[in-house]
Design an enzyme around this catalytic site. Structure first.
Site, PDB file in Angstrom:
ATOM      1  N   ASP A 100     -40.735  30.581  50.268  1.00 34.34           N
ATOM      2  CA  ASP A 100     -40.367  31.068  51.540  1.00 34.34           C
ATOM      3  C   ASP A 100     -39.032  31.504  51.739  1.00 34.34           C
ATOM      4  O   ASP A 100     -38.275  31.226  50.699  1.00 34.34           O
ATOM      5  CB  ASP A 100     -40.732  29.779  52.630  1.00 34.34           C
ATOM      6  N   GLU A 194     -39.413  25.200  51.675  1.00 25.78           N
ATOM      7  CA  GLU A 194     -38.208  24.636  51.451  1.00 25.78           C
ATOM      8  C   GLU A 194     -37.197  24.751  52.462  1.00 25.78           C
ATOM      9  O   GLU A 194     -36.415  23.832  52.762  1.00 25.78           O
ATOM     10  CB  GLU A 194     -37.604  25.240  50.016  1.00 25.78           C
TER      11      GLU A 194
HETATM   12 ZN   LIG Z   1     -33.455  28.092  48.280  1.00 26.51          ZN
END
Ligand SMILES: [Zn+2]
Length: 435
Positions: A100, A194
């Protein structure tokens, strides 16, 4: 201006990896993968699956037959060892990067631009009026001659963390092409979410089965990070009392105004913009409000758990003091853990950082041991029993339309991963066991 001579690569290996790496990087950044803080599922946004499918296809094409995208949006694969168990233990080492990109800057329609042999001047990008100015981004001065990659100016680049994804895939392709190089079993994982602090939430640590792992999600050349913030989120909810303003005298309780008072009353020296080094902070990252209802979203950070708890008390006390002046208002403060400082977990298995230092040195670099004013997937994974420090990627100015990456440094990251595989086959590391 005289032409600038190109900056050298850190090694012939890095130079040989650069073209393939740049090709992969260019493909991965074009796939929009922003995570979504309000997304309920895993992954938080369906677009992350688009990259997951691309990666699984790439891994299968390389010959990693077990490559899979699981129901939660995590991609896993295994690169089998070339060393034999007849000669001793075959370690299983993890390599991790996140798919992401940050929701804090536009992330769809990324069109990367390669600026060959950067001349040290201002880089004016074609869209959004975005300029990379060495007077503002001092790091650029250390990169004269590098081949720099930027976005077109109206999106982030996505080097965070597609530089890490590309480095791992490039290293794996190289290792597959060179079966004569000794390597342990490498387990690969590409995680969603994340950037919104959920990258490890559905990570299958047991199924991954690694002794330890590395996220390739850092920045500066040679960086090895084994310490992160400890992190909590603080959500303040304020209920006011809405009345038509024409009839509001003595009745209206304005939640939006109370929210503004709370934000103004928080200590202004305890903010990300006024702290540095090992200092923690309270960061108000979003305020939404109407007269009836307001929400203040904050993140709290510190390297020290006691100080982190103290920041939480500052938030609670500030809210209580402001709301006490308006007895008809109601406020709640909800503080939830996000991730812990990885240091105490990584320290239990010093081989994980020792091996990384050797790999970085083998690439001709000085290891740069730093602590991260932030977190990584490794913060939670380390606490979940998988010691996971963080390696550099060569990306810079993350989460911004000015994000950029150096081809030379990204190639150095890929080369370091290749060397790390070999380090784990040497007698000193091969038999390492975790306490
Ligand atoms: Zn990162």
């Amino acid at each position: 201006m005289a032409a600038v001579s190109p900056a050298p690569f850190t090694s012939p290996l890095a130079e040989s990896l650069a073209p393939g790496l740049l090709e992969r990087f260019g493909r991965y950044v074009r796939v929009g993968t922003q995570s979504d803080r309000d997304g309920e599922g895993s992954p938080s946004s369906a677009r992350q699956l688009d990259l997951g499918r691309v990666l699984v296809a790439d891994l299968l094409a390389l010959g990693l037959d077990d490559a899979v995208l699981d129901a939660d949006g995590y991609a896993y694969a295994t690169l089998p060892a070339t060393i034999s168990s007849a000669d001793g233990p075959v370690p299983v080492i993890g390599l991790i990067a996140h798919m992401d990109t940050s929701p804090d800057a536009p992330g769809d329609g990324v069109e990367p631009i390669v600026h060959r042999a950067y001349d040290g001047g201002r880089i004016e990008l074609p869209r959004g009026g975005t300029v990379l100015d060495p007077d503002e981004i001092a790091e650029l001065r250390d990169h004269v001659g590098h081949d720099l990659v930027t976005s077109s100016g109206d999106t982030l680049l996505g080097a965070d963390d597609k530089a890490g994804v590309a480095a791992i895939l490039t290293a794996v392709a190289h290792l597959l092409a060179h079966p004569e190089l000794p390597r342990p079993t490498l387990r690969l994982a590409f995680t969603p979410d994340e950037e919104i602090g959920r990258g490890a939430h559905r990570f299958d640590v047991e199924g991954f089965g690694a002794l330890c792992a590395y996220t390739v999600d850092g920045s500066e050349l040679g960086e090895l990070q084994d310490e992160t913030f400890s992190a909590t989120e603080g959500i303040v909810t304020i209920e006011g009392h809405e009345v038509h303003p024409g009839f509001a005298t003595g009745k209206l309780v304005n939640a939006a105004r109370l929210a503004a008072e709370i934000v103004a009353a928080l200590p202004d020296d305890l903010t990300p913009e006024r702290t540095s080094g090992r200092e923690g902070f309270i960061h108000v990252y979003e305020v939404q409000g109407s007269a009836a209802h307001a929400v203040i979203r904050t993140i709290l950070r510190d390297f020290d758990d006691e100080l982190l708890a103290a920041h939480g008390e500052v938030l609670r006390r500030t809210v209580a003091e402001v709301v006490a002046r308006e007895p008809r208002a109601r406020a709640t403060v909800e503080i939830t853990p996000q991730y812990p400082n990885m240091r105490s977990f990584v320290d239990l298995f010093p081989q994980v950082t020792d091996a990384a230092e050797l790999a970085i040195r083998a690439e001709g670099l000085d290891p740069l041991r730093t602590s991260i004013r932030g977190g990584t997937d490794g913060s939670q994974l380390s606490a979940m029993g998988l010691p996971t420090p963080n390696l550099f990627t060569g990306g810079h100015e993350f989460h911004s339309v000015r994000e950029w990456a150096s081809v030379q440094e990204m190639a150095a990251a890929a080369a370091t991963v290749v060397r790390l595989a070999e380090v784990w086959t040497t007698p000193e590391f091969r038999g390492a066991t975790r306490a």
